[in-house]
Motif scaffolding. Structure first.
Motif, mmCIF file in Angstrom:
data_model
loop_
_atom_site.group_PDB
_atom_site.id
_atom_site.type_symbol
_atom_site.label_atom_id
_atom_site.label_comp_id
_atom_site.label_asym_id
_atom_site.label_seq_id
_atom_site.Cartn_x
_atom_site.Cartn_y
_atom_site.Cartn_z
ATOM 1 N N MET A 58 0.837 -1.196 0.000
ATOM 2 C CA MET A 58 0.000 0.000 0.000
ATOM 3 C C MET A 58 0.878 1.255 0.000
ATOM 4 S SD MET A 58 -3.076 1.097 2.601
ATOM 5 C CE MET A 58 -4.186 -0.221 2.151
ATOM 6 N N ILE A 59 1.914 1.239 0.807
ATOM 7 C CA ILE A 59 2.844 2.369 0.848
ATOM 8 C C ILE A 59 3.526 2.529 -0.513
ATOM 9 C CG2 ILE A 59 5.037 3.166 1.848
ATOM 10 C CD1 ILE A 59 4.005 2.056 4.538
ATOM 11 N N GLY A 60 3.875 1.419 -1.131
ATOM 12 C CA GLY A 60 4.488 1.462 -2.455
ATOM 13 C C GLY A 60 3.564 2.061 -3.497
ATOM 14 N N ARG A 61 2.282 1.721 -3.416
ATOM 15 C CA ARG A 61 1.317 2.292 -4.364
ATOM 16 C C ARG A 61 1.173 3.789 -4.173
ATOM 17 N NH1 ARG A 61 -1.661 -2.019 -3.734
ATOM 18 N NH2 ARG A 61 -3.160 -1.028 -2.356
ATOM 19 N N ILE A 62 1.159 4.246 -2.927
ATOM 20 C CA ILE A 62 1.063 5.691 -2.661
ATOM 21 C C ILE A 62 2.282 6.393 -3.228
ATOM 22 C CG2 ILE A 62 1.048 7.465 -0.868
ATOM 23 C CD1 ILE A 62 -0.487 5.425 0.908
ATOM 24 N N ARG A 63 3.460 5.864 -2.936
ATOM 25 C CA ARG A 63 4.701 6.483 -3.414
ATOM 26 C C ARG A 63 4.738 6.525 -4.941
ATOM 27 N NH1 ARG A 63 9.964 4.958 -4.922
ATOM 28 N NH2 ARG A 63 11.491 6.572 -4.348
ATOM 29 N N THR A 64 4.408 5.422 -5.585
ATOM 30 C CA THR A 64 4.403 5.365 -7.048
ATOM 31 C C THR A 64 3.418 6.371 -7.632
ATOM 32 O OG1 THR A 64 5.062 3.051 -7.020
ATOM 33 C CG2 THR A 64 3.992 3.849 -9.031
ATOM 34 N N TYR A 65 2.231 6.438 -7.037
ATOM 35 C CA TYR A 65 1.226 7.392 -7.515
ATOM 36 C C TYR A 65 1.737 8.815 -7.405
ATOM 37 C CZ TYR A 65 -2.924 10.223 -7.950
ATOM 38 O OH TYR A 65 -3.813 11.185 -8.354
ATOM 39 N N LEU A 66 2.335 9.173 -6.266
ATOM 40 C CA LEU A 66 2.801 10.553 -6.056
ATOM 41 C C LEU A 66 3.980 10.904 -6.958
ATOM 42 C CD1 LEU A 66 2.405 10.902 -2.192
ATOM 43 C CD2 LEU A 66 0.962 11.888 -3.993
ATOM 44 N N ILE A 67 4.847 9.947 -7.222
ATOM 45 C CA ILE A 67 5.952 10.194 -8.159
ATOM 46 C C ILE A 67 5.386 10.455 -9.554
ATOM 47 C CG2 ILE A 67 7.921 9.135 -9.360
ATOM 48 C CD1 ILE A 67 8.550 7.721 -6.653
ATOM 49 N N ARG A 68 4.470 9.621 -9.979
ATOM 50 C CA ARG A 68 3.836 9.809 -11.291
ATOM 51 C C ARG A 68 3.100 11.148 -11.342
ATOM 52 N NH1 ARG A 68 0.215 5.687 -11.509
ATOM 53 N NH2 ARG A 68 -1.529 7.094 -11.187
ATOM 54 N N TYR A 69 2.398 11.483 -10.273
ATOM 55 C CA TYR A 69 1.663 12.744 -10.208
ATOM 56 C C TYR A 69 2.621 13.930 -10.316
ATOM 57 C CZ TYR A 69 -1.855 16.127 -8.790
ATOM 58 O OH TYR A 69 -2.725 17.187 -8.756
#
Length: 179
Positions: A58-69
């Motif tokens: 879940m933390i990985g998904r948040i981080r990936t999303y924010l990097i992409r954003y």
């Protein structure tokens, strides 16, 4: 389930009341977005309480999303949009689930800061607010960026931090090396 000790970060409870929690398509998403280990709720009998498990996936998904954003969007993202688009399955109307999201954002930002990268949580804000809440600035104080009240009063601080974050992640070398 011996991997649970290594994988599990937090267990928070909330009443289930016979229905799957908000955002969980029972039993299809019964693993609760925690691909790190199988925890299949389909085998459970109806419970009085539902355990919400937050794990590294879940933390990985948040981080990936924010990097992409940070690379593709401008401005900031709301908590609600983050929860929906990163498919976190959290209900922000439940205070401890919102608190857990804040904890995960803080954990991500602390790790980024320790690794010499800008804190990704600067991109997330409460919908309808002008900027960040006190907890964000207190986190910045913990990271050694200054006294939180002073940081909050400095209109350029947040704008500069967001700019630094975007600049860092839009750099292709940084993206390839650290994402």
């Amino acid at each position: 389930m011996p991997a649970i000790q290594a994988q599990l970060l937090t267990i928070s409870e909330r009443f289930w009341q016979g229905q799957p929690p908000h955002g969980v398509n029972y039993p299809a998403r019964a693993v609760l977005n925690c691909g790190a280990f199988p925890f299949n709720f389909a085998n459970f009998q109806p419970l009085n309480r539902f355990l919400l498990i937050c794990c590294p996936a879940m933390i990985g998904r948040i981080r990936t999303y924010l990097i992409r954003y940070s690379r593709q969007q401008s401005g900031t993202v709301s908590y609600l949009t983050l929860v929906q688009e990163a498919e976190l399955g959290l209900n922000l109307e439940i205070s401890h689930e919102k608190s857990r999201l804040n904890e995960m954002l803080a954990e991500i930002s602390m790790t980024e800061h320790e690794e010499g990268r800008p804190p990704l949580s600067c991109l997330v804000k409460v919908q309808g607010s002008k900027g960040q809440g006190d907890n964000f600035y207190k986190l910045c104080e913990k990271m050694g960026m200054g006294e939180w009240r002073t940081l909050k009063q400095n209109e350029d601080f947040l704008k500069d931090l967001i700019g630094t974050c975007r600049e860092f992640w839009r750099d292709e070398t940084n993206f390839q090396k650290f994402s």
